[in-house]
Enzyme design. Structure first.
Site, PDB file in Angstrom:
ATOM      1  N   ARG A  58      12.039  13.442   8.559  1.00 27.10           N
ATOM      2  CA  ARG A  58      11.551  12.214   9.155  1.00 27.10           C
ATOM      3  C   ARG A  58       9.847  12.621   9.274  1.00 27.10           C
ATOM      4  NH1 ARG A  58      11.757  12.487  14.445  1.00 27.10           N
ATOM      5  NH2 ARG A  58      14.067  12.217  14.491  1.00 27.10           N
ATOM      6  N   TYR A 110       3.896 -14.361   5.990  1.00 28.29           N
ATOM      7  CA  TYR A 110       5.583 -13.536   5.756  1.00 28.29           C
ATOM      8  C   TYR A 110       6.486 -14.619   7.209  1.00 28.29           C
ATOM      9  CZ  TYR A 110       9.403 -11.418   4.220  1.00 28.29           C
ATOM     10  OH  TYR A 110      11.061 -11.022   3.850  1.00 28.29           O
ATOM     11  N   ASP A 182      -2.175  -8.574   5.200  1.00 26.01           N
ATOM     12  CA  ASP A 182      -1.193  -7.795   4.036  1.00 26.01           C
ATOM     13  C   ASP A 182      -1.863  -8.682   2.731  1.00 26.01           C
ATOM     14  OD1 ASP A 182       1.189  -8.716   2.766  1.00 26.01           O
ATOM     15  OD2 ASP A 182       2.435  -9.368   4.529  1.00 26.01           O
ATOM     16  N   LYS A 207       7.539  -5.733  -3.391  1.00 28.93           N
ATOM     17  CA  LYS A 207       7.416  -6.649  -4.399  1.00 28.93           C
ATOM     18  C   LYS A 207       6.680  -6.093  -5.479  1.00 28.93           C
ATOM     19  CE  LYS A 207       9.450  -9.110  -0.550  1.00 28.93           C
ATOM     20  NZ  LYS A 207       8.567  -9.301   0.443  1.00 28.93           N
TER      21      LYS A 207
HETATM   22  C1  LIG Z   1       8.707  -9.722   1.368  1.00 29.34           C
HETATM   23  C2  LIG Z   1       6.975 -10.074   2.281  1.00 29.34           C
HETATM   24  C3  LIG Z   1       6.877  -9.138   3.712  1.00 29.34           C
HETATM   25  C4  LIG Z   1       8.173  -8.062   3.891  1.00 29.34           C
HETATM   26  O1  LIG Z   1       8.605  -6.935   3.934  1.00 29.34           O
HETATM   27  P1  LIG Z   1      10.147  -6.093   3.347  1.00 29.34           P
HETATM   28  O2  LIG Z   1      10.020  -5.009   2.670  1.00 29.34           O
HETATM   29  O3  LIG Z   1      10.813  -6.980   2.623  1.00 29.34           O
HETATM   30  O4  LIG Z   1      10.304  -6.014   4.774  1.00 29.34           O
HETATM   31  C5  LIG Z   1       6.186  -9.212   4.445  1.00 29.34           C
HETATM   32  N1  LIG Z   1       5.195  -9.911   3.884  1.00 29.34           N
HETATM   33  C6  LIG Z   1       4.865 -10.460   3.205  1.00 29.34           C
HETATM   34  C7  LIG Z   1       3.652 -11.475   1.920  1.00 29.34           C
HETATM   35  C8  LIG Z   1       6.188 -10.519   1.972  1.00 29.34           C
HETATM   36  O5  LIG Z   1       5.872 -10.871   1.059  1.00 29.34           O
END
Ligand SMILES: *Cc1c(COP(=O)(O)O)cnc(C)c1O
Length: 412
Positions: A58, A110, A182, A207
């Site tokens: 961790r 998001y 983000d 992603k």
């Molecule tokens: C999917 C996504 C998130 C959240 O990410 P997870 O890995 O699903 O928790 C945050 N911001 C954007 C723009 C996303 O597409």
């Protein structure tokens, strides 16, 4: 040749990774030291015994550290930290704020980020104000001594609006406020928010960075040593850390990010152009189209003016046509999520954005007839043909059945 030029030509080249190297070289080499005992290209030491620097997984493990180094290199940051998901990354950043803090966020965040801001952050005394036009509203929304963070997502989901990061950061910094971007939708290959004045860049690694739709993970990158000690403490204390195996998979994914992100972008641009000239669409949202309202920001903030792999468009024929389109494709898979090698399609009003009340949704441009595409790395011409035939089936097909006639193209 002058003696000086001759001398440079025989100088030992910098060992990869070095700041002199470009994206693809950094992606392949940063955080990938050769294991001194086996010569392995990616260290994959299991952690369980307190040998060397690694004691408890961790707190730190070699796969995570190597991945973090690689993310820092490609986001041009000093430091990066990895988490168990993009959502956990957001949660840890919000947790770092003292109770009583205030955050200003773009409205089109998001869905999970919106849920955290409104239903979790409030429980520990952090308030969030949303703005649909942050560049113009920011000065009015800042609360002296209370506002600690500005949260930006650019491009927005699913309408692909862009935010001028530099304009927001300039004002934020005058008030001593940090800016978070983000960067999930573009990936570090297309946009590096720290270059435009952001203090922290956040990714859902799930992603584009992992890119193969088989890992859930998150990361953030930044330059401040103060942030490093605060966020490292929370990473360990909260424990929302990724597994070493997921770090290994995401690190392997990162090594081809420049190839995938470029191919997805080129494919998406081709489709955006095709959709724009189709008689069956009302509107196409894609940042590198000259008609996009923030096209100048795309040229300014995105590598080579690339638009990224995400696009959305309004189809003629309403909700039914949007749904028929998604059921008529042969390559695009009807699914949520994004950023993988495979192309996906969805109807945001009924899927990813169904939780938002209709009025707010439509105010943000998310109409029932909006279709969102996550464009993968398949052959562009195959994707173009798939989109064209699905448009015909979704828009022209029903008219033919209703006896209105029209020029269907003979796709079966
Ligand atoms: C999917 C996504 C998130 C959240 O990410 P997870 O890995 O699903 O928790 C945050 N911001 C954007 C723009 C996303 O597409």
């Amino acid at each position: 040749m002058s003696p000086a030029a001759d001398k440079t030509s025989i100088e030992t080249p910098p060992r990869a990774p070095s700041p002199l190297h470009k994206f693809g070289t950094l992606a392949v080499h940063a955080g990938s030291p050769h294991d001194p005992s086996t010569g392995a290209v990616i260290e994959s030491t299991g952690v369980g015994k307190p040998i060397g620097t690694y004691e408890y997984s961790r707190s730190s493990n070699p796969n995570r550290e190597n991945f973090e180094k690689a993310i820092a290199a490609v986001e041009k940051a000093k430091y990066a930290l990895a988490f168990s998901s993009g959502s956990a990354t957001t949660a840890v950043i919000l947790q770092s704020l003292a109770s009583g803090s205030h955050v200003v966020s773009v409205s089109d965040v998001y869905g999970g980020t919106h849920r955290y801001f409104t239903q979790v952050a409030s429980a520990h005394g952090v308030q969030v104000t949303f703005s649909p036009s942050i560049e113009t509203d920011i000065e009015d929304l800042i609360r002296p001594n209370e506002t600690k963070l500005i949260w930006i997502e650019t491009p927005s989901n699913p309408t692909l609006k862009l935010v001028d990061i530099r304009a927001v950061a300039t004002i934020a910094h005058q008030h001593g406020i940090m800016v978070v971007v983000d960067n999930t939708f573009l990936s570090p290959y297309i946009q590096n928010p720290l270059d435009h004045g952001a203090d922290i860049v956040v990714h859902s690694v799930t992603k584009y960075i992992n890119g193969h739709s088989d890992v859930l993970m998150g990361a953030c990158a930044f330059n401040s040593p103060t942030l490093l000690s605060r966020l490292t403490f929370l990473q360990n204390a909260i424990g929302a850390v990724p597994s070493p195996f997921d770090c290994y998979l995401s690190h392997r994914g990162l090594k081809t990010l420049h190839l995938r992100a470029r191919q997805s972008s080129l494919n998406a641009h081709l489709l955006a152009t095709t959709l724009s000239s189709s008689p069956h669409t009302l509107l196409v949202n894609y940042p590198s189209l000259p008609t996009h309202p923030n096209h100048h920001l795309c040229a300014l903030q995105h590598r080579d003016g690339l638009g990224g792999g995400m696009l959305s468009f309004r189809i003629k024929g309403g909700k039914e046509a949007a749904e028929r389109f998604c059921l008529s494709t042969g390559i695009f898979v009807l699914a949520e999520s994004l950023g993988g090698v495979e192309s996906l399609c969805e109807v945001p009003s009924a899927m990813t954005h169904a939780g938002i009340p209709r009025e707010a949704r439509e105010g943000a441009g998310v109409w029932d007839d909006l279709v969102r595409l996550s464009v993968g790395v398949e052959e562009g011409e195959d994707l173009r043909r798939d989109v064209l035939q699905a448009l015909e089936r979704a828009v022209v097909g029903p008219k033919l059945r209703n006896g209105e006639g029209g020029g269907v193209n003979g796709y079966s």
